[in-house]
Structure formats: structure tokens, C-alpha cells
Motif scaffolding. Structure first.
Motif, PDB file in Angstrom:
ATOM      1  N   ARG A  79       0.828  -1.217   0.000  1.00  0.00           N
ATOM      2  CA  ARG A  79       0.000   0.000   0.000  1.00  0.00           C
ATOM      3  C   ARG A  79       0.862   1.267   0.000  1.00  0.00           C
ATOM      4  NH1 ARG A  79      -5.362   0.058   0.909  1.00  0.00           N
ATOM      5  NH2 ARG A  79      -6.363  -1.956   1.162  1.00  0.00           N
ATOM      6  N   LEU A  80       1.956   1.258   0.762  1.00  0.00           N
ATOM      7  CA  LEU A  80       2.842   2.414   0.803  1.00  0.00           C
ATOM      8  C   LEU A  80       3.450   2.662  -0.580  1.00  0.00           C
ATOM      9  CD1 LEU A  80       5.266   3.509   3.517  1.00  0.00           C
ATOM     10  CD2 LEU A  80       6.096   3.343   1.184  1.00  0.00           C
ATOM     11  N   PHE A  81       3.934   1.612  -1.222  1.00  0.00           N
ATOM     12  CA  PHE A  81       4.546   1.792  -2.540  1.00  0.00           C
ATOM     13  C   PHE A  81       3.538   2.286  -3.573  1.00  0.00           C
ATOM     14  CE2 PHE A  81       8.476   0.241  -1.065  1.00  0.00           C
ATOM     15  CZ  PHE A  81       9.409   0.536  -2.048  1.00  0.00           C
ATOM     16  N   ILE A  82       2.330   1.783  -3.511  1.00  0.00           N
ATOM     17  CA  ILE A  82       1.299   2.253  -4.440  1.00  0.00           C
ATOM     18  C   ILE A  82       0.918   3.696  -4.113  1.00  0.00           C
ATOM     19  CG2 ILE A  82      -1.125   1.978  -5.144  1.00  0.00           C
ATOM     20  CD1 ILE A  82      -0.669  -1.102  -4.719  1.00  0.00           C
ATOM     21  N   GLY A  83       0.686   3.986  -2.839  1.00  0.00           N
ATOM     22  CA  GLY A  83       0.215   5.310  -2.426  1.00  0.00           C
ATOM     23  C   GLY A  83       1.240   6.416  -2.538  1.00  0.00           C
ATOM     24  N   VAL A  84       2.501   6.109  -2.270  1.00  0.00           N
ATOM     25  CA  VAL A  84       3.544   7.139  -2.247  1.00  0.00           C
ATOM     26  C   VAL A  84       4.329   7.188  -3.555  1.00  0.00           C
ATOM     27  CG1 VAL A  84       5.670   7.899  -1.095  1.00  0.00           C
ATOM     28  CG2 VAL A  84       3.749   7.033   0.265  1.00  0.00           C
ATOM     29  N   TYR A  85       4.686   6.023  -4.072  1.00  0.00           N
ATOM     30  CA  TYR A  85       5.563   5.970  -5.244  1.00  0.00           C
ATOM     31  C   TYR A  85       4.833   5.616  -6.539  1.00  0.00           C
ATOM     32  CZ  TYR A  85       9.061   5.978  -1.554  1.00  0.00           C
ATOM     33  OH  TYR A  85       9.808   6.293  -0.450  1.00  0.00           O
ATOM     34  N   ASP A  86       3.516   5.329  -6.429  1.00  0.00           N
ATOM     35  CA  ASP A  86       2.708   4.939  -7.591  1.00  0.00           C
ATOM     36  C   ASP A  86       3.335   3.736  -8.299  1.00  0.00           C
ATOM     37  OD1 ASP A  86       0.471   5.123  -9.237  1.00  0.00           O
ATOM     38  OD2 ASP A  86       1.493   6.431 -10.677  1.00  0.00           O
ATOM     39  N   TRP A  87       3.769   2.770  -7.494  1.00  0.00           N
ATOM     40  CA  TRP A  87       4.463   1.601  -8.015  1.00  0.00           C
ATOM     41  C   TRP A  87       3.877   0.358  -7.339  1.00  0.00           C
ATOM     42  CZ3 TRP A  87      10.420   1.701  -8.917  1.00  0.00           C
ATOM     43  CH2 TRP A  87      10.793   0.583  -9.649  1.00  0.00           C
ATOM     44  N   TYR A  88       3.270  -0.521  -8.134  1.00  0.00           N
ATOM     45  CA  TYR A  88       2.726  -1.764  -7.607  1.00  0.00           C
ATOM     46  C   TYR A  88       3.864  -2.701  -7.236  1.00  0.00           C
ATOM     47  CZ  TYR A  88       0.475  -6.248  -7.191  1.00  0.00           C
ATOM     48  OH  TYR A  88       0.061  -7.465  -6.701  1.00  0.00           O
ATOM     49  N   ILE A  89       3.820  -3.257  -6.032  1.00  0.00           N
ATOM     50  CA  ILE A  89       4.757  -4.314  -5.657  1.00  0.00           C
ATOM     51  C   ILE A  89       3.948  -5.525  -5.216  1.00  0.00           C
ATOM     52  CG2 ILE A  89       6.581  -2.684  -5.038  1.00  0.00           C
ATOM     53  CD1 ILE A  89       6.067  -3.350  -2.083  1.00  0.00           C
ATOM     54  N   GLU A  90       4.593  -6.659  -5.173  1.00  0.00           N
ATOM     55  CA  GLU A  90       3.954  -7.933  -4.886  1.00  0.00           C
ATOM     56  C   GLU A  90       3.321  -7.952  -3.487  1.00  0.00           C
ATOM     57  OE1 GLU A  90       6.870  -7.835  -7.926  1.00  0.00           O
ATOM     58  OE2 GLU A  90       7.119  -7.359  -5.820  1.00  0.00           O
ATOM     59  N   ARG A  91       2.490  -8.948  -3.214  1.00  0.00           N
ATOM     60  CA  ARG A  91       1.715  -8.997  -1.976  1.00  0.00           C
ATOM     61  C   ARG A  91       2.460  -9.593  -0.788  1.00  0.00           C
ATOM     62  NH1 ARG A  91       0.116  -9.151   2.323  1.00  0.00           N
ATOM     63  NH2 ARG A  91      -1.986  -9.393   3.115  1.00  0.00           N
ATOM     64  N   THR A  92       3.389 -10.511  -0.993  1.00  0.00           N
ATOM     65  CA  THR A  92       4.062 -11.112   0.162  1.00  0.00           C
ATOM     66  C   THR A  92       5.509 -10.626   0.262  1.00  0.00           C
ATOM     67  OG1 THR A  92       4.910 -13.072  -0.990  1.00  0.00           O
ATOM     68  CG2 THR A  92       2.653 -13.214  -0.074  1.00  0.00           C
ATOM     69  N   ALA A  93       6.042 -10.659   1.468  1.00  0.00           N
ATOM     70  CA  ALA A  93       7.424 -10.215   1.694  1.00  0.00           C
ATOM     71  C   ALA A  93       8.404 -11.034   0.856  1.00  0.00           C
ATOM     72  CB  ALA A  93       7.769 -10.318   3.183  1.00  0.00           C
ATOM     73  N   GLN A  94       8.193 -12.353   0.792  1.00  0.00           N
ATOM     74  CA  GLN A  94       9.087 -13.207   0.004  1.00  0.00           C
ATOM     75  C   GLN A  94       9.039 -12.816  -1.474  1.00  0.00           C
ATOM     76  OE1 GLN A  94      11.119 -15.988   1.385  1.00  0.00           O
ATOM     77  NE2 GLN A  94      12.100 -15.418  -0.534  1.00  0.00           N
ATOM     78  N   LYS A  95       7.850 -12.613  -2.017  1.00  0.00           N
ATOM     79  CA  LYS A  95       7.719 -12.235  -3.437  1.00  0.00           C
ATOM     80  C   LYS A  95       8.276 -10.833  -3.691  1.00  0.00           C
ATOM     81  CE  LYS A  95       3.932 -15.284  -4.651  1.00  0.00           C
ATOM     82  NZ  LYS A  95       2.530 -15.387  -5.079  1.00  0.00           N
ATOM     83  N   GLN A  96       8.138  -9.941  -2.718  1.00  0.00           N
ATOM     84  CA  GLN A  96       8.695  -8.591  -2.867  1.00  0.00           C
ATOM     85  C   GLN A  96      10.215  -8.670  -2.992  1.00  0.00           C
ATOM     86  OE1 GLN A  96       7.029  -6.553   0.540  1.00  0.00           O
ATOM     87  NE2 GLN A  96       5.004  -6.405  -0.404  1.00  0.00           N
ATOM     88  N   MET A  97      10.836  -9.548  -2.192  1.00  0.00           N
ATOM     89  CA  MET A  97      12.283  -9.689  -2.270  1.00  0.00           C
ATOM     90  C   MET A  97      12.713 -10.428  -3.535  1.00  0.00           C
ATOM     91  SD  MET A  97      15.138 -11.277   0.261  1.00  0.00           S
ATOM     92  CE  MET A  97      15.447 -12.773  -0.630  1.00  0.00           C
ATOM     93  N   ASP A  98      11.985 -11.454  -3.909  1.00  0.00           N
ATOM     94  CA  ASP A  98      12.359 -12.285  -5.055  1.00  0.00           C
ATOM     95  C   ASP A  98      12.077 -11.625  -6.402  1.00  0.00           C
ATOM     96  OD1 ASP A  98      13.176 -14.255  -3.297  1.00  0.00           O
ATOM     97  OD2 ASP A  98      11.338 -15.443  -3.502  1.00  0.00           O
TER      98      ASP A  98
END
Length: 188
Positions: free
Chosen positions: A86-105
Motif C-alpha cells: 500500500r505504501l509503494f502504491i500510495g507514495v511511489y505509484d508503483w505496484y509491488i507484490e503482496r508477500t514479503a518473500q515475493k517482494q524480495m524475489d
């Protein structure tokens, strides 16, 4: 006072000039310091002028204290990866993955193991204590001065869980830190 109608504090700085110059011609640059900057400067233990990403800190302020809820995705309860998303979408207008593992991978996340290279907005990834593998169990967003914002079930020094600012130098987080991650543009 409305939510977006914060009073502001004006701070003036005079540029350093040569003592031989006429002081009547000194220009004064006015810098506006808001209560939001003062609040987060105190938490991060930095000068208020260092808090420049007002959109980031406004977002954090809106979510601060939201209860932790595993799988939660709203202000009634949220988990770490949903908060980061939510922070990345709201602040940076950038979708990131839903889980911490997927965000890192993700191929869009450049990772490294030394926290010395972290910058504001970088992801910070954690694993379970004693876990020698790379299974990521927690994520936060780095703010500066060893501080990061996260949604955590850990009560810690503050006496509460949920969205809060934590410190990488605390033994709990230091033992679990796995990597920093910076989102990069993979489309050229």
C-alpha cells in the motif's frame, strides 16, 4: 482544524556571506517546517529539514498505530507486506507484490546484505531468528538513521504492535535482518 490544514512553522536561514560584503544585500531563504516534519524528525533523530518526502510521512502518519493482523489489508488490521504494498502504491505509484518473500524475489528488487547502503524508501527484509536460509518472514520500508516503518506483531519497547517505526540497531531486528532491497525499473 482539518486533517490537511496543519499549521506551519517558518524558519529562516541566512546564507554565509563574505564579511567584506554589505550586509544590507543579504538574501534570506525562507524554509517552511511543518509539524509533520518536526514530529518525524524527532522520531528519526534528525533535523526537520531532512524530512523532505512529505507524501511518504503523510502516508505513514495516516497508518501509524493501525493494528497488526496477519493477512490484513485495511486500517482495521494490516500485515507487513500489505502495508509495504500500500505504501509503494500510495507514495511511489508503483505496484509491488503482496508477500514479503515475493517482494524480495521480484526481478524489480535489487538486493544486498549490508544495511550500510540503505536509503529512504528501500525495502528491508527479515527472516526468523536462527533461520540460516533465505525464507523472508517480514518486510519494512527504510526511512533513515537506522529507522524503518513496518506493520509488526512485535510489541517491543513501545508496548504495542501494529504500524510503527522500529530501529534496525535493536538486537531483535539486527539478528533477523537479511537484506535491503531497492526497486528498480526493469523496463528499458
Amino acid at each position: 482544524m482539518g486533517k490537511n490544514k496543519e499549521p506551519s512553522v517558518a524558519v529562516s536561514y541566512e546564507p554565509v556571506t563574505d564579511v567584506s560584503e554589505d550586509n544590507d544585500n543579504v538574501e534570506v531563504e525562507e524554509i517552511i517546517i511543518t509539524p509533520l516534519q518536526i514530529k518525524y524528525a524527532e522520531i528519526l533523530e534528525v533535523a526537520p529539514e531532512k524530512i523532505t518526502n512529505v507524501e511518504l510521512y503523510s502516508f505513514i502518519d495516516e497508518w501509524m498505530g493501525t493494528p497488526y493482523l496477519l493477512g490484513g489489508e485495511s486500517k482495521t488490521g494490516i500485515d507487513c507486506s500489505s502495508f509495504a504494498q500500500r505504501l509503494f502504491i500510495g507514495v511511489y505509484d508503483w505496484y509491488i507484490e503482496r508477500t514479503a518473500q515475493k517482494q524480495m524475489d521480484s526481478e524489480a528488487t535489487h538486493t544486498w546484505s549490508d544495511p550500510e547502503f540503505l536509503e529512504e524508501g528501500d525495502l528491508v527484509f527479515f527472516r526468523a531468528a536462527g533461520d540460516r536460509g533465505a525464507t523472508i518472514t517480514h518486510v519494512g520500508i527504510y526511512l533513515g538513521n537506522d529507522k524503518f516503518v513496518n506493520a509488526t506483531s512485535r510489541v517491543g519497547k513501545t508496548g504495542s504492535s501494529g504500524v510503527k517505526i522500529s530501529d534496525l540497531s535493536e538486537t531483535y531486528w539486527k539478528k533477523r535482518f537479511f537484506a535491503g532491497g531497492r526497486r528498480v525499473n526493469t523496463k528499458s
